[in-house]
Design an enzyme around this catalytic site. Sequence first.
Site, PDB file in Angstrom:
ATOM      1  N   GLU A 110     -39.414   8.691  -7.538  1.00 40.33           N
ATOM      2  CA  GLU A 110     -39.216   7.440  -6.811  1.00 40.33           C
ATOM      3  C   GLU A 110     -40.386   6.507  -7.074  1.00 40.33           C
ATOM      4  O   GLU A 110     -41.488   6.950  -7.420  1.00 40.33           O
ATOM      5  CB  GLU A 110     -39.122   7.715  -5.307  1.00 40.33           C
ATOM      6  CG  GLU A 110     -38.048   8.720  -4.916  1.00 40.33           C
ATOM      7  CD  GLU A 110     -38.159   9.137  -3.463  1.00 40.33           C
ATOM      8  OE1 GLU A 110     -38.991   8.557  -2.735  1.00 40.33           O
ATOM      9  OE2 GLU A 110     -37.434  10.063  -3.046  1.00 40.33           O
ATOM     10  N   LYS A 112     -43.469   4.224  -5.995  1.00 36.43           N
ATOM     11  CA  LYS A 112     -44.458   4.278  -4.910  1.00 36.43           C
ATOM     12  C   LYS A 112     -44.803   2.847  -4.513  1.00 36.43           C
ATOM     13  O   LYS A 112     -45.544   2.155  -5.215  1.00 36.43           O
ATOM     14  CB  LYS A 112     -45.710   5.028  -5.349  1.00 36.43           C
ATOM     15  CG  LYS A 112     -46.727   5.239  -4.244  1.00 36.43           C
ATOM     16  CD  LYS A 112     -47.902   6.084  -4.731  1.00 36.43           C
ATOM     17  CE  LYS A 112     -48.893   6.333  -3.606  1.00 36.43           C
ATOM     18  NZ  LYS A 112     -49.508   5.088  -3.104  1.00 36.43           N
ATOM     19  N   ASP A 114     -46.315  -0.420  -2.638  1.00 37.18           N
ATOM     20  CA  ASP A 114     -47.669  -0.777  -2.201  1.00 37.18           C
ATOM     21  C   ASP A 114     -47.572  -1.588  -0.915  1.00 37.18           C
ATOM     22  O   ASP A 114     -47.666  -2.812  -0.920  1.00 37.18           O
ATOM     23  CB  ASP A 114     -48.375  -1.574  -3.304  1.00 37.18           C
ATOM     24  CG  ASP A 114     -49.883  -1.527  -3.156  1.00 37.18           C
ATOM     25  OD1 ASP A 114     -50.374  -0.706  -2.363  1.00 37.18           O
ATOM     26  OD2 ASP A 114     -50.566  -2.317  -3.824  1.00 37.18           O
ATOM     27  N   TYR A 221     -37.294   5.884   2.567  1.00 36.52           N
ATOM     28  CA  TYR A 221     -37.298   6.872   1.493  1.00 36.52           C
ATOM     29  C   TYR A 221     -37.407   8.327   1.942  1.00 36.52           C
ATOM     30  O   TYR A 221     -37.507   9.224   1.105  1.00 36.52           O
ATOM     31  CB  TYR A 221     -38.435   6.583   0.516  1.00 36.52           C
ATOM     32  CG  TYR A 221     -39.797   6.354   1.145  1.00 36.52           C
ATOM     33  CD1 TYR A 221     -40.442   7.346   1.873  1.00 36.52           C
ATOM     34  CD2 TYR A 221     -40.447   5.122   1.000  1.00 36.52           C
ATOM     35  CE1 TYR A 221     -41.683   7.139   2.445  1.00 36.52           C
ATOM     36  CE2 TYR A 221     -41.690   4.906   1.562  1.00 36.52           C
ATOM     37  CZ  TYR A 221     -42.307   5.919   2.275  1.00 36.52           C
ATOM     38  OH  TYR A 221     -43.540   5.710   2.853  1.00 36.52           O
ATOM     39  N   LYS A 308     -50.588   7.954  -9.755  1.00 40.21           N
ATOM     40  CA  LYS A 308     -51.118   6.599  -9.626  1.00 40.21           C
ATOM     41  C   LYS A 308     -51.277   5.972 -11.008  1.00 40.21           C
ATOM     42  O   LYS A 308     -51.869   6.574 -11.913  1.00 40.21           O
ATOM     43  CB  LYS A 308     -52.466   6.614  -8.902  1.00 40.21           C
ATOM     44  CG  LYS A 308     -52.423   7.234  -7.511  1.00 40.21           C
ATOM     45  CD  LYS A 308     -51.610   6.397  -6.541  1.00 40.21           C
ATOM     46  CE  LYS A 308     -52.322   5.155  -6.089  1.00 40.21           C
ATOM     47  NZ  LYS A 308     -53.479   5.404  -5.230  1.00 40.21           N
ATOM     48  N   CYS A 402     -85.732 -10.736   0.169  1.00 38.87           N
ATOM     49  CA  CYS A 402     -84.495 -10.872   0.935  1.00 38.87           C
ATOM     50  C   CYS A 402     -83.966 -12.295   0.844  1.00 38.87           C
ATOM     51  O   CYS A 402     -84.711 -13.247   1.134  1.00 38.87           O
ATOM     52  CB  CYS A 402     -84.741 -10.492   2.397  1.00 38.87           C
ATOM     53  SG  CYS A 402     -83.296 -10.736   3.464  1.00 38.87           S
ATOM     54  N   CYS A 405     -84.180 -13.756   4.744  1.00 39.84           N
ATOM     55  CA  CYS A 405     -85.424 -13.980   5.495  1.00 39.84           C
ATOM     56  C   CYS A 405     -86.661 -14.047   4.606  1.00 39.84           C
ATOM     57  O   CYS A 405     -87.762 -14.351   5.097  1.00 39.84           O
ATOM     58  CB  CYS A 405     -85.606 -12.897   6.559  1.00 39.84           C
ATOM     59  SG  CYS A 405     -85.975 -11.252   5.878  1.00 39.84           S
ATOM     60  N   CYS A 420     -84.029  -4.727   2.820  1.00 39.44           N
ATOM     61  CA  CYS A 420     -84.932  -5.660   3.481  1.00 39.44           C
ATOM     62  C   CYS A 420     -85.555  -4.925   4.670  1.00 39.44           C
ATOM     63  O   CYS A 420     -84.833  -4.505   5.583  1.00 39.44           O
ATOM     64  CB  CYS A 420     -84.187  -6.896   3.958  1.00 39.44           C
ATOM     65  SG  CYS A 420     -85.187  -7.948   5.057  1.00 39.44           S
ATOM     66  N   CYS A 426     -84.420 -10.263  10.588  1.00 44.69           N
ATOM     67  CA  CYS A 426     -83.525 -10.712   9.518  1.00 44.69           C
ATOM     68  C   CYS A 426     -82.136 -10.947  10.123  1.00 44.69           C
ATOM     69  O   CYS A 426     -81.508  -9.997  10.615  1.00 44.69           O
ATOM     70  CB  CYS A 426     -83.467  -9.646   8.423  1.00 44.69           C
ATOM     71  SG  CYS A 426     -82.472 -10.122   6.990  1.00 44.69           S
TER      72      CYS A 426
END
Length: 666
Positions: A110, A112, A114, A221, A308, A402, A405, A420, A426
């Site tokens: 069958e 599959k 999504d 299904y 898959k 960073c 900050c 950081c 921050c």
Amino acid sequence: MDIRQQINHLREQLHHHNHCYYVLNQPEITDREFDALMQQLIDLETAHPEWSDPNSPTQRVGSDLNQEFTQVAHVYPMLSLGNTYNQGEVTDFYQRVARQLQTPFEVVCELKFDGTAIGLTYENGKLLRAVTRGDGTRGDDVTDNVKTIKSIPLQLHGDYPQRFEIRGEIFLPRAGFDAMNREREAAGEPLFANPRNAAAGSLKLQNSALVARRPLDCFLYYLPGGDLPTRSHRHNLEKAADWGFKIAPHLRVCHRLDEIFEFIDHWDKARRDLPYDIDGIVLKVDNLDQQDELGFTAKSPRWAISYKFQAEVATTRLLSVDFQVGRTGAVTPVANLAPVLLAGTTVKRASLHNADIIASLDLHLNDAVHIEKGGEIIPKITGVDESLRSTTAQRVEFVTHCPECGSPLARETGEAAWYCPNQYHCPPQIKGRIEHFIGRKAMNIDGLGSETIDLLFRNGLVRDVSDLYRLEAWQLATLERLGEKSAAKIIEQIQGSTRVPYPRVLFALGIRFVGETVAKVLCRAFPSIDALSQAGETALMETPEIGPRIARSVIDFFADDTNRALIERLRNVGLTLQADSDTAPSASGGALSGLSFVISGTFAIKSRDELKQLIEQHGGKNLSSVSAKTNYLVAGQNMGPAKLATAEKLGVKIISEEDFLKMVEH
């Protein structure tokens, strides 16, 4: 890193990615990468059953539960399917089935789809209930929303059973998805990432009238259960079509392995011509008696598997790189790309994960980069066409400070991420900790999303989580997008969170490496925040599942003056910082001390989680699978046949829910 640390680390990773995928609809890794992590954990737990944990990701299907919907227990658990990615793995599945059955069998192939899984229950030909997958054991009742989907019949016709369940996939056709995004773009609203997320999000809308305006569709299904018209999966689907259901198309019955590969190869190419997304093929043994003989593993049937498809790849230009700061201070690079169509959606951004990835790809601005959607969802850069690079192209360098900050970044030995260190000043770290604190599995403060947290921060109302408990309704009511009613509800939620039990409060504090499961373990060993704060490294590492990394993180947290002051402020506003004497787990001396239990099936009096909690409270241990170390199997309805067979073979005592509850009565 020793074996136990590896197991704990994998569990933490998988819990995080489960949450991102099923709850936030914001996955960070591909399906293939997730499956690889899961397989590593399965292998380690199988080899080391002494470190089993009933809350391990291997014992669950990722959760999409939403507190705003009624939770309903599945009569038949909604298990996930094992994934395969190549012909060799499909061959292995086919040969395993053949060896176990020792008789001819047919495989139904069958598509599959999504989308998002749904279970529909009918009684006397009328739709009674529609429930999402949830955690596989319980799901959300979304009946009102599902009734708006025109392809789902509200009244059946023909010789249908008096009561039965049928399962399928709710999805958005590509044309409908594109139309929805055009409308959202025109309205200035954020676009949906892909049809799957849009379908899942639609089912969670509180206003069914809004759901009705979305072009959702549904293919059915599978019919679970024993009271079915025939002992053939495909013939049951044919019967269901006669009753009025929209059955999944393009089904093929295969008698040989080469026929299966023909079906897979055909749809790997032809899927682009379908009006909806598929991401693979599902293989099911057709005969239900043979399905029963093959049985189940802890998390999936042995008579079915999914294949898959490989991810699609596209090439585009790297325009720039942003650097984002998360709750823990980790800095994540994100690539900005020239828009390109990939697997049915337009991709403009892709995660680069960390500095090592950037270095390994040797990225330069304006590079021609190859991107793919792992599992058809997450865009990532997989390579660079250096032959198209300009001689003047600027190399992409990871930032040294960073971006929020300006603090110099630091990197711990053995870690890929740069951090950081300015955790208390921050802004994204402060806001990230507050968002973690209010989360459903932590303090569960509803009504405060990321936008509201940002609003509170920008207006100077909140600088740490304790400030939430000093807020007043009038302060919130004056902010944009809020009002008196919303403000009153938020204050009520904040006040109600003072009743959240100690393990969830500890998890909410956001101590690094202390996830939901580790928080429970620590609370069992140290039944108050004061006891935990005074624990030394030796005492912490003597606690099951606590290794040196977690122990050091806990010690560092409580050694910080800022954190200790925060704990006192939270204590003063009434948060629960110790285990309730009536419900505190008993490490020893309880009625179940020294006994190990496996819970399987559905129950009438208590939920599975409540039974497991009772086991812990009375000194017992929860196991995920039946072994020679199991003392009792607590058997509910529709329990896994594999667990039952193993228990009978090993002579494990099988008891009912009522028998178990008598064991813990005082």
